[in-house]
Design an enzyme around this catalytic site. Sequence first.
Site, PDB file in Angstrom:
ATOM      1  N   CYS A   1      53.011  46.001  34.433  1.00 44.77           N
ATOM      2  CA  CYS A   1      52.214  45.033  33.676  1.00 44.77           C
ATOM      3  C   CYS A   1      51.262  45.704  32.694  1.00 44.77           C
ATOM      4  O   CYS A   1      50.655  45.035  31.865  1.00 44.77           O
ATOM      5  CB  CYS A   1      51.445  44.129  34.619  1.00 44.77           C
ATOM      6  SG  CYS A   1      52.548  43.228  35.698  1.00 44.77           S
TER       7      CYS A   1
ATOM      8  N   HIS B   1      46.079  40.799  30.684  1.00 44.24           N
ATOM      9  CA  HIS B   1      47.366  40.531  31.334  1.00 44.24           C
ATOM     10  C   HIS B   1      47.199  39.298  32.211  1.00 44.24           C
ATOM     11  O   HIS B   1      46.218  39.171  32.948  1.00 44.24           O
ATOM     12  CB  HIS B   1      47.771  41.749  32.164  1.00 44.24           C
ATOM     13  CG  HIS B   1      48.861  41.447  33.124  1.00 44.24           C
ATOM     14  ND1 HIS B   1      50.020  40.804  32.733  1.00 44.24           N
ATOM     15  CD2 HIS B   1      48.984  41.658  34.460  1.00 44.24           C
ATOM     16  CE1 HIS B   1      50.799  40.641  33.789  1.00 44.24           C
ATOM     17  NE2 HIS B   1      50.195  41.148  34.845  1.00 44.24           N
TER      18      HIS B   1
ATOM     19  N   ASN C   1      53.079  34.805  35.514  1.00 40.82           N
ATOM     20  CA  ASN C   1      52.913  36.226  35.191  1.00 40.82           C
ATOM     21  C   ASN C   1      54.229  36.746  34.605  1.00 40.82           C
ATOM     22  O   ASN C   1      55.220  36.857  35.326  1.00 40.82           O
ATOM     23  CB  ASN C   1      52.540  36.974  36.478  1.00 40.82           C
ATOM     24  CG  ASN C   1      52.395  38.474  36.275  1.00 40.82           C
ATOM     25  OD1 ASN C   1      52.754  39.009  35.239  1.00 40.82           O
ATOM     26  ND2 ASN C   1      51.875  39.154  37.288  1.00 40.82           N
TER      27      ASN C   1
HETATM   28  N1  ACO Z   1      52.173  28.864  49.366  1.00 40.76           N
HETATM   29  C1  ACO Z   1      51.455  28.594  50.472  1.00 40.76           C
HETATM   30  N2  ACO Z   1      50.904  29.555  51.236  1.00 40.76           N
HETATM   31  C2  ACO Z   1      51.080  30.821  50.838  1.00 40.76           C
HETATM   32  C3  ACO Z   1      51.810  31.167  49.679  1.00 40.76           C
HETATM   33  C4  ACO Z   1      52.379  30.108  48.947  1.00 40.76           C
HETATM   34  N3  ACO Z   1      53.097  30.323  47.818  1.00 40.76           N
HETATM   35  N4  ACO Z   1      51.809  32.522  49.531  1.00 40.76           N
HETATM   36  C5  ACO Z   1      51.106  33.004  50.576  1.00 40.76           C
HETATM   37  N5  ACO Z   1      50.660  31.985  51.370  1.00 40.76           N
HETATM   38  C6  ACO Z   1      49.844  32.073  52.565  1.00 40.76           C
HETATM   39  C7  ACO Z   1      49.996  33.392  53.277  1.00 40.76           C
HETATM   40  O1  ACO Z   1      51.134  33.371  54.126  1.00 40.76           O
HETATM   41  C8  ACO Z   1      48.698  33.460  54.056  1.00 40.76           C
HETATM   42  O2  ACO Z   1      48.818  32.666  55.197  1.00 40.76           O
HETATM   43  P1  ACO Z   1      48.132  33.145  56.581  1.00 40.76           P
HETATM   44  O3  ACO Z   1      46.658  33.216  56.289  1.00 40.76           O
HETATM   45  O4  ACO Z   1      48.518  32.066  57.530  1.00 40.76           O
HETATM   46  O5  ACO Z   1      48.730  34.497  56.885  1.00 40.76           O
HETATM   47  C9  ACO Z   1      47.690  32.782  53.122  1.00 40.76           C
HETATM   48  O6  ACO Z   1      48.468  31.994  52.206  1.00 40.76           O
HETATM   49  C10 ACO Z   1      46.832  33.735  52.349  1.00 40.76           C
HETATM   50  O7  ACO Z   1      47.662  34.763  51.769  1.00 40.76           O
HETATM   51  P2  ACO Z   1      47.067  35.915  50.893  1.00 40.76           P
HETATM   52  O8  ACO Z   1      48.186  36.800  50.448  1.00 40.76           O
HETATM   53  O9  ACO Z   1      45.913  36.556  51.599  1.00 40.76           O
HETATM   54  O10 ACO Z   1      46.510  35.054  49.650  1.00 40.76           O
HETATM   55  P3  ACO Z   1      45.596  35.517  48.487  1.00 40.76           P
HETATM   56  O11 ACO Z   1      44.416  34.638  48.442  1.00 40.76           O
HETATM   57  O12 ACO Z   1      45.394  37.007  48.467  1.00 40.76           O
HETATM   58  O13 ACO Z   1      46.501  35.159  47.209  1.00 40.76           O
HETATM   59  C11 ACO Z   1      47.915  36.230  45.602  1.00 40.76           C
HETATM   60  C12 ACO Z   1      47.755  35.796  47.048  1.00 40.76           C
HETATM   61  C13 ACO Z   1      47.885  34.988  44.740  1.00 40.76           C
HETATM   62  C14 ACO Z   1      49.256  36.926  45.476  1.00 40.76           C
HETATM   63  C15 ACO Z   1      46.754  37.181  45.205  1.00 40.76           C
HETATM   64  O14 ACO Z   1      46.592  38.190  46.156  1.00 40.76           O
HETATM   65  C16 ACO Z   1      47.009  37.818  43.860  1.00 40.76           C
HETATM   66  O15 ACO Z   1      47.143  37.153  42.854  1.00 40.76           O
HETATM   67  N6  ACO Z   1      47.047  39.145  43.796  1.00 40.76           N
HETATM   68  C17 ACO Z   1      47.325  39.859  42.567  1.00 40.76           C
HETATM   69  C18 ACO Z   1      48.782  39.810  42.339  1.00 40.76           C
HETATM   70  C19 ACO Z   1      49.160  40.356  41.020  1.00 40.76           C
HETATM   71  O16 ACO Z   1      48.376  40.406  40.109  1.00 40.76           O
HETATM   72  N7  ACO Z   1      50.405  40.756  40.955  1.00 40.76           N
HETATM   73  C20 ACO Z   1      51.015  41.147  39.782  1.00 40.76           C
HETATM   74  C21 ACO Z   1      50.604  42.475  39.307  1.00 40.76           C
HETATM   75  S1  ACO Z   1      51.408  42.734  37.871  1.00 40.76           S
HETATM   76  C22 ACO Z   1      52.648  43.905  37.976  1.00 40.76           C
HETATM   77  O17 ACO Z   1      52.418  45.069  37.767  1.00 40.76           O
HETATM   78  C23 ACO Z   1      54.056  43.403  38.281  1.00 40.76           C
END
Ligand code: ACO
Length: 316
Positions: A113, A243, A273
């Site tokens: 990214c 980004h 994204n």
């Molecule tokens: N729908 C419903 N529940 C979900 C979903 C979903 N789509 N995805 C995860 N959950 C649940 C999980 O299972 C977890 O449940 P649990 O508490 O019972 O175990 C709960 O939601 C919380 O999960 P987390 O992963 O802790 O959620 P978080 O608040 O961290 O959000 C997210 C996740 C959105 C992925 C966040 O961490 C994020 O955006 N991180 C950055 C990601 C990013 O930028 N990635 C791209 C980088 S770019 C590149 O180089 C490709």
Amino acid sequence: MVPRILSTGRYIPERCVSNDELSARLDTSDEWIFSHTGIKTRYLAADNETTSSLALRAAQAALERAGKAPGEVDLILVATGSPDYPGFPSCASIVQEQLGCSQAAAMDVVAACSGFVYAVETARSFLVSGAARLVLVIGSEVFSRILDWSDRATCILFGDGAGAVLLGTDEGLPPNGDFRRSLLMSDGSGAETLTSRQAHSPYLFMNGRRVYNFAIKIVPELVGKILSENGLALDDLRWIVPHQANARIIESTAKGLGIPLNRFYMNIARYANTSGASIPIALDEMNEKGLLKRGDWVLLVGFGAGLTAGVNLFRW
Ligand code: ACO
């Protein structure tokens, strides 16, 4: 030699997939996705589309808008983490042939990214040194082919698309295309945090929380550093184009820096994204809407797998 962006272009696949459509086949909901990421919809490539075919359409739009012929292009850079062929040939070589850029060198830039900001700095360096006069910088991704569509934690986050900018030297125009040296960083100790295809799995793997924490720490650091190196203040920036990984990362960065959110361009709600393509898609939308005015200071901010990050600072 004063490099500047001469034009922009983008190509977005036709098929739009809403959060509700994903919720019909996954244990998720529009409410969860939107509240955790800011995403409402994403666009997915058709079966006959590839990363290079999306890149080609975006590049054609940028060239046409600048009124430049393909034969004038010296270098084509494609920022991508989802190339047509893993390894080689590069998407850039495929685009070079299909676009008819007979004089151009071509290579892909692999920094996930952050790929587009890495590629912009590469283009700037070629232009400043005189090694090139016209460079096409493209970000193009078809992440839909490397996602596990049964994994709700990752598949909801990404979309496909391409954006392109044409960089050249500003000859007949006043020299206000001030393009400063970029800041780029890498911390390979986080290499396993976010990976595309792995030896034991064909799918993308992500430790979302770790990427999130990296982003909210590194982005304000890089913004502060590049501004102080250039004797500028936050108030001098008209636009920050980050980004588009997660609206919450952007909101937290704005809050941390004390900059109003309306100076950050955001379109993640629509496209999700699109990794290396997200910044050039945003730039093309901003250009089309007339948001970019001659002389405005603009900061592009990339971060992602590697772990990598970088910022480009220039006047429009
Ligand atoms: N729908 C419903 N529940 C979900 C979903 C979903 N789509 N995805 C995860 N959950 C649940 C999980 O299972 C977890 O449940 P649990 O508490 O019972 O175990 C709960 O939601 C919380 O999960 P987390 O992963 O802790 O959620 P978080 O608040 O961290 O959000 C997210 C996740 C959105 C992925 C966040 O961490 C994020 O955006 N991180 C950055 C990601 C990013 O930028 N990635 C791209 C980088 S770019 C590149 O180089 C490709």
